[in-house]
Design a protein around this motif. Sequence first.
Motif, PDB file in Angstrom:
ATOM      1  N   ASN A  39      18.570   2.260  -8.137  1.00 10.80           N
ATOM      2  CA  ASN A  39      19.839   3.002  -8.118  1.00 10.80           C
ATOM      3  C   ASN A  39      19.641   4.502  -7.948  1.00 10.80           C
ATOM      4  O   ASN A  39      20.407   5.311  -8.481  1.00 10.80           O
ATOM      5  N   THR A  40      18.618   4.879  -7.191  1.00  3.29           N
ATOM      6  CA  THR A  40      18.297   6.295  -7.023  1.00  3.29           C
ATOM      7  C   THR A  40      18.281   6.711  -5.559  1.00  3.29           C
ATOM      8  O   THR A  40      18.802   7.772  -5.202  1.00  3.29           O
ATOM      9  N   GLY A  41      17.693   5.929  -4.708  1.00  2.21           N
ATOM     10  CA  GLY A  41      17.599   6.253  -3.296  1.00  2.21           C
ATOM     11  C   GLY A  41      16.437   5.530  -2.660  1.00  2.21           C
ATOM     12  O   GLY A  41      15.609   4.908  -3.349  1.00  2.21           O
ATOM     13  N   VAL A  42      16.343   5.600  -1.333  1.00  5.41           N
ATOM     14  CA  VAL A  42      15.293   4.885  -0.621  1.00  5.41           C
ATOM     15  C   VAL A  42      13.927   5.478  -0.959  1.00  5.41           C
ATOM     16  O   VAL A  42      13.805   6.662  -1.292  1.00  5.41           O
ATOM     17  N   GLY A  43      12.903   4.649  -0.890  1.00  8.13           N
ATOM     18  CA  GLY A  43      11.532   5.099  -1.082  1.00  8.13           C
ATOM     19  C   GLY A  43      10.863   5.332   0.259  1.00  8.13           C
ATOM     20  O   GLY A  43      11.182   4.665   1.254  1.00  8.13           O
ATOM     21  N   MET A  44       9.926   6.266   0.298  1.00  5.07           N
ATOM     22  CA  MET A  44       9.153   6.542   1.511  1.00  5.07           C
ATOM     23  C   MET A  44       7.698   6.209   1.218  1.00  5.07           C
ATOM     24  O   MET A  44       7.104   6.717   0.269  1.00  5.07           O
ATOM     25  N   TYR A  45       7.144   5.303   2.031  1.00  7.13           N
ATOM     26  CA  TYR A  45       5.776   4.818   1.864  1.00  7.13           C
ATOM     27  C   TYR A  45       4.772   5.774   2.512  1.00  7.13           C
ATOM     28  O   TYR A  45       4.953   6.199   3.659  1.00  7.13           O
ATOM     29  N   PHE A  46       3.684   6.046   1.800  1.00  4.43           N
ATOM     30  CA  PHE A  46       2.558   6.790   2.362  1.00  4.43           C
ATOM     31  C   PHE A  46       1.289   5.951   2.206  1.00  4.43           C
ATOM     32  O   PHE A  46       1.119   5.260   1.192  1.00  4.43           O
TER      33      PHE A  46
END
Length: 488
Positions: free
Chosen positions: A379-386
């Motif tokens: 419930n916070t926002g999309v994640g970005m994978y590294f």
Amino acid sequence: MVVVKKEETVGERDEWCVTGGKHDPAVSPEEYTEDFLGFMASSPTTFHAIEHVGERLNNAGFCYLSERDSWKDRVSSGSRFFTTRNGTSLLAVVVGKDFKPGNGAAIIGAHIDALTTKVKPISIKEPKDGYAQIGIAPYAGALSRQWWDRDLGIAGRVIVRGDNGAVCSKLVHVPHPIATIPSLAPHFGAPADGPFNKETQMVPVMGLWGNEPEDPSEKEKNSPLYGKHNLRLLRTIAKYAGVSVEDMLQVELEMFDTQHGTMGGLDRDLIFCPRIDDKICSFAAINGMLESLDALTNSSTLNIVALYDNEEIGSLQKQGAQGNLLEGSIDRILCQFGSTDELKRLTFANSFFASFDVCHAVNPNFSELYLEHHKPKLNTGVGMYFDPNGHMTTDSVSSSIIEEVARRTNNKVQYFHIRNDSRSGGTIGPYISSKSGMRAVDLGIPQLSMHSIRATTGSKDVYLGVKFCKNFLETWNEIDMQFKVGGL
């Protein structure tokens, strides 16, 4: 395409689902969740999910173009269309009114397959200890411990010969559980702890032997499937497909957990649902496109959502990301605009691919296994994978573009990076970016219990995913122009 039946879905929102209409700005995040749960209830297999998405697109004014037909004079400035491959992958396209070859494409790619079990081509089994059983095979990581004692349903595709000799496919979904895989009680000691043999000890039970049907008819005996599958099963599949056993040439069936998704938690701030990975991102991408149709139609770019099959097993099939569904379709579009090879290469160089797959939300019971400061929350926002070893495509340029999208549109982006003592997963991003040369980023909606038969995400995460996809498609080109002026 077949219209999704209201009775096959959950919630009053599904009637809106297939209209292709826009969300009212006052619609709450929970209504997006109800919409998603209705989609999931009507999409037990990848076949059904693609049909459902196709129906949404049809009702939003997209026309269907078959890969087997010519696209000549059917693609032009301002047009919107979709195509499918194998009934399990889909490409939706909005051609901007001011598009010309050499301009870029904003592309969101997700995978719409999920861990499941496949019914074997010859699934019939001899009765054992009075039980009727069925032969299944795990797809990707299915048949784990979570598959014990579940209410398993069956659905899929049937290849049928009609009265006129034409062969077509029909989807089937038996509306009740037909089997379970019974666990061994702990009273039996060590054998109940495993490991378990997936071929001999995880075989679904469909009922008791002794309820055999009456003798097969002569027509049934002549069916290509007679003797390959339990006759009771064939009759059940035929009944719900609306055909006769003798008319079925082949079946492609899956067995899955029938328990519907639901909102839960003390404040209903969670979603408990099967097959979240990666249908939730597929749902968000398509609905993000549908909510931005006016802006995309009036743009100077191509705008594409690609939903792929077979990501869970390596993407190598024709309907997977290592196939040419996206690249071949862009070639065909450019052809309609009289593109040269040089302009085609320029189009790919000016494009951007957002790989959109679920990411790992932090699990509070195993917090120490996550990298500090890289623990996505629900419930916070999309994640970005590294990932420095190439399992993900995110780099400093692509992450800067995404973060600028987020800043301008009030989205929050979280970071995920695996610990050095853990193993990274993979996505479709590297396949697409490496063969096309497009800049790319890997993103995802956070979830718990990845690869379980039932997972958890946040009740606002569907809304946040749709919002991000909409905002990305609408703002990407303007942001990209600033990077291009700067030489990136």
